[in-house]
Scaffold this motif. Structure first.
Motif, PDB file in Angstrom:
ATOM      1  N   ASN A 230       2.332   3.470   1.887  1.00  0.00           N
ATOM      2  CA  ASN A 230       2.650   4.871   2.162  1.00  0.00           C
ATOM      3  C   ASN A 230       2.083   5.894   1.190  1.00  0.00           C
ATOM      4  O   ASN A 230       1.988   7.075   1.526  1.00  0.00           O
ATOM      5  N   CYS A 231       1.755   5.471   0.008  1.00  0.00           N
ATOM      6  CA  CYS A 231       1.539   6.474  -1.045  1.00  0.00           C
ATOM      7  C   CYS A 231       0.118   6.516  -1.578  1.00  0.00           C
ATOM      8  O   CYS A 231      -0.299   7.539  -2.139  1.00  0.00           O
ATOM      9  N   VAL A 232      -0.630   5.418  -1.426  1.00  0.00           N
ATOM     10  CA  VAL A 232      -1.936   5.349  -2.097  1.00  0.00           C
ATOM     11  C   VAL A 232      -2.944   6.351  -1.541  1.00  0.00           C
ATOM     12  O   VAL A 232      -3.858   6.751  -2.252  1.00  0.00           O
ATOM     13  N   ALA A 233      -2.754   6.766  -0.286  1.00  0.00           N
ATOM     14  CA  ALA A 233      -3.706   7.713   0.296  1.00  0.00           C
ATOM     15  C   ALA A 233      -3.814   8.959  -0.575  1.00  0.00           C
ATOM     16  O   ALA A 233      -4.898   9.532  -0.710  1.00  0.00           O
ATOM     17  N   CYS A 234      -2.718   9.370  -1.161  1.00  0.00           N
ATOM     18  CA  CYS A 234      -2.750  10.582  -1.993  1.00  0.00           C
ATOM     19  C   CYS A 234      -2.742  10.245  -3.482  1.00  0.00           C
ATOM     20  O   CYS A 234      -3.491  10.823  -4.258  1.00  0.00           O
ATOM     21  N   HIS A 235      -1.862   9.342  -3.886  1.00  0.00           N
ATOM     22  CA  HIS A 235      -1.712   9.089  -5.326  1.00  0.00           C
ATOM     23  C   HIS A 235      -2.738   8.095  -5.851  1.00  0.00           C
ATOM     24  O   HIS A 235      -2.846   7.907  -7.059  1.00  0.00           O
ATOM     25  N   GLY A 236      -3.476   7.452  -4.936  1.00  0.00           N
ATOM     26  CA  GLY A 236      -4.517   6.527  -5.366  1.00  0.00           C
ATOM     27  C   GLY A 236      -3.974   5.118  -5.534  1.00  0.00           C
ATOM     28  O   GLY A 236      -2.791   4.925  -5.807  1.00  0.00           O
TER      29      GLY A 236
END
Ligand code: HEC
Ligand code: HEC
Length: 307
Positions: A230-236
């Motif tokens: 869920n999060c890597v798209a933005c936070h890397g």
């Protein structure tokens, strides 16, 4: 004084004001006595009012100086109202407005500062930041326009980034800082209604573990899965953030909102939307130049001093 919606109010206020002033003058003359009234025994007559047993109010004429002061005040107010705005929407003979006075003094300041600003516009941000006079001007501008959110020491607060720590949501080069100030920024951390409480708690523990904070080991492993999905798209993938989106680095111990499990849970559950207002229509390019240098200098000059 063009704020009245209908001319009726303007007329009403004009009438009340003028009638009030002329009524005061009429009152003065109608109550005027010039002679001291004496009792048959030669003492000054009183009004019959007695206080504290023997304190009598003498029926003397008004003092001359007081009469004149009163009259002069009335005449002054009439002259003032003729010259300046005050009677309803009548603008006054001098055409004075506070707005106009402010604009005139602003224009004067702009003219006076033009050569100073022109010098700084022609310089690199690094050079401006090294100029003590420019730093002083930058600091004053910062206190006026930025300190209400970022703090007078630019140290930030919850939801408002610290601008002195060399850590940047959007990047810390002079060009990026200038873009941030000119166009503003809107960080969008979406809420995650699709995640249940356990998943969010796992993710929060994983996020805490990334910067070495205490975390429940059994949740961390599960949280990593949630994060990857869920999060890597933005936070890397490495959770080091993305300056193109303003997604914070989650591994660096620097927190915009806070590191407690509760705060991270709130961030993920409700989302976050920090707003940095665009200054393009508020400040001149010259002021933005000085502010860019000031903000850039807050973290970079310090490093130079430390070297
Ligand atoms: C109404 C509050 C507010 C005011 C006023 C304000 N800022 Fe901001 N600023 C913010 C917020 C909130 C953020 C974070 C935006 C985000 O996370 O998307 C921010 C971000 C920034 C950033 C980017 C920081 C980074 O880490 O990349 C800079 C630079 C900045 N502001 C400078 C300024 C300057 C200079 C001024 C004065 C002209 C100013 N700000 C006025 C709220 C404000
Ligand atoms: C669409 C991009 C996006 C996604 C997806 C996203 N984030 Fe964020 N996240 C952001 C942005 C942008 C911010 C900064 C918000 C702001 O400036 O107000 C942020 C802020 C945060 C913060 C606050 C950091 C601090 O310093 O206080 C945490 C914690 C966080 N995100 C965790 C997560 C987790 C966990 C997920 C996955 C469940 C996630 N994010 C998914 C963009 C995203």
């Amino acid at each position: 004084m063009s704020d009245f919606l209908s001319s009726g109010w303007s007329t009403y206020i004009t009438l009340v004001t003028l009638v009030g002033i002329f009524w005061c003058i009429w009152l003065l003359f109608s109550q005027r006595k010039t002679k001291v009234i004496l009792n048959p025994d030669g003492s000054v007559a009183d009004t019959g009012h007695v206080w504290d047993g023997d304190l009598r109010e003498l029926n003397n004429p008004l003092p001359r100086w007081w009469m004149w002061m009163f009259l002069i005040c009335c005449i002054f107010s009439l002259i003032y109202l003729a010259l300046y705005p005050g009677l309803g929407s009548y603008p006054g003979i001098l055409g004075y407005t506070t707005d106009g006075a402010l604009k005139a003094s602003e224009n004067q300041a702009i003219q006076e500062l033009k050569p100073v600003y022109a010098k700084y516009m022609g310089m690199d941000i690094q050079q401006v930041a090294a100029d003590p006079k420019a730093r002083e001007m930058g600091q004053r501008l910062f206190l006026n326009s930025c300190s209400q959110c970022h703090g007078s020491d630019a140290g930030g607060a919850k939801g408002f980034p610290n601008l002195t720590d060399g850590d940047w949501l959007y990047g810390g080069t002079p060009e990026i800082i200038k873009t941030t100030i000119t166009n503003g920024r809107a960080g969008v951390m979406p809420p995650f209604p699709q995640l249940n409480a356990a998943q969010i708690s796992n993710a929060a523990n994983y996020v805490r573990s990334l910067s070495g904070l205490s975390a429940d080991a059994s949740k961390v492993a599960l949280g990593e899965e949630v994060f990857k999905a869920n999060c890597v798209a933005c936070h890397g993938v490495d959770a080091k953030g993305n300056i193109a989106l303003g997604a914070p680095n989650l591994t660096d111990k620097i927190w915009l909102y806070g590191s407690s499990e509760d705060t991270i849970t709130e961030t993920v559950t409700k989302g976050r939307n920090a707003m940095m207002p665009a200054q393009a229509n508020i400040l001149t390019p010259e002021k933005i130049q000085l502010l860019t240098a000031y903000v850039w200098g807050l973290s970079n000059n310090k490093q130079e001093q430390a070297k």
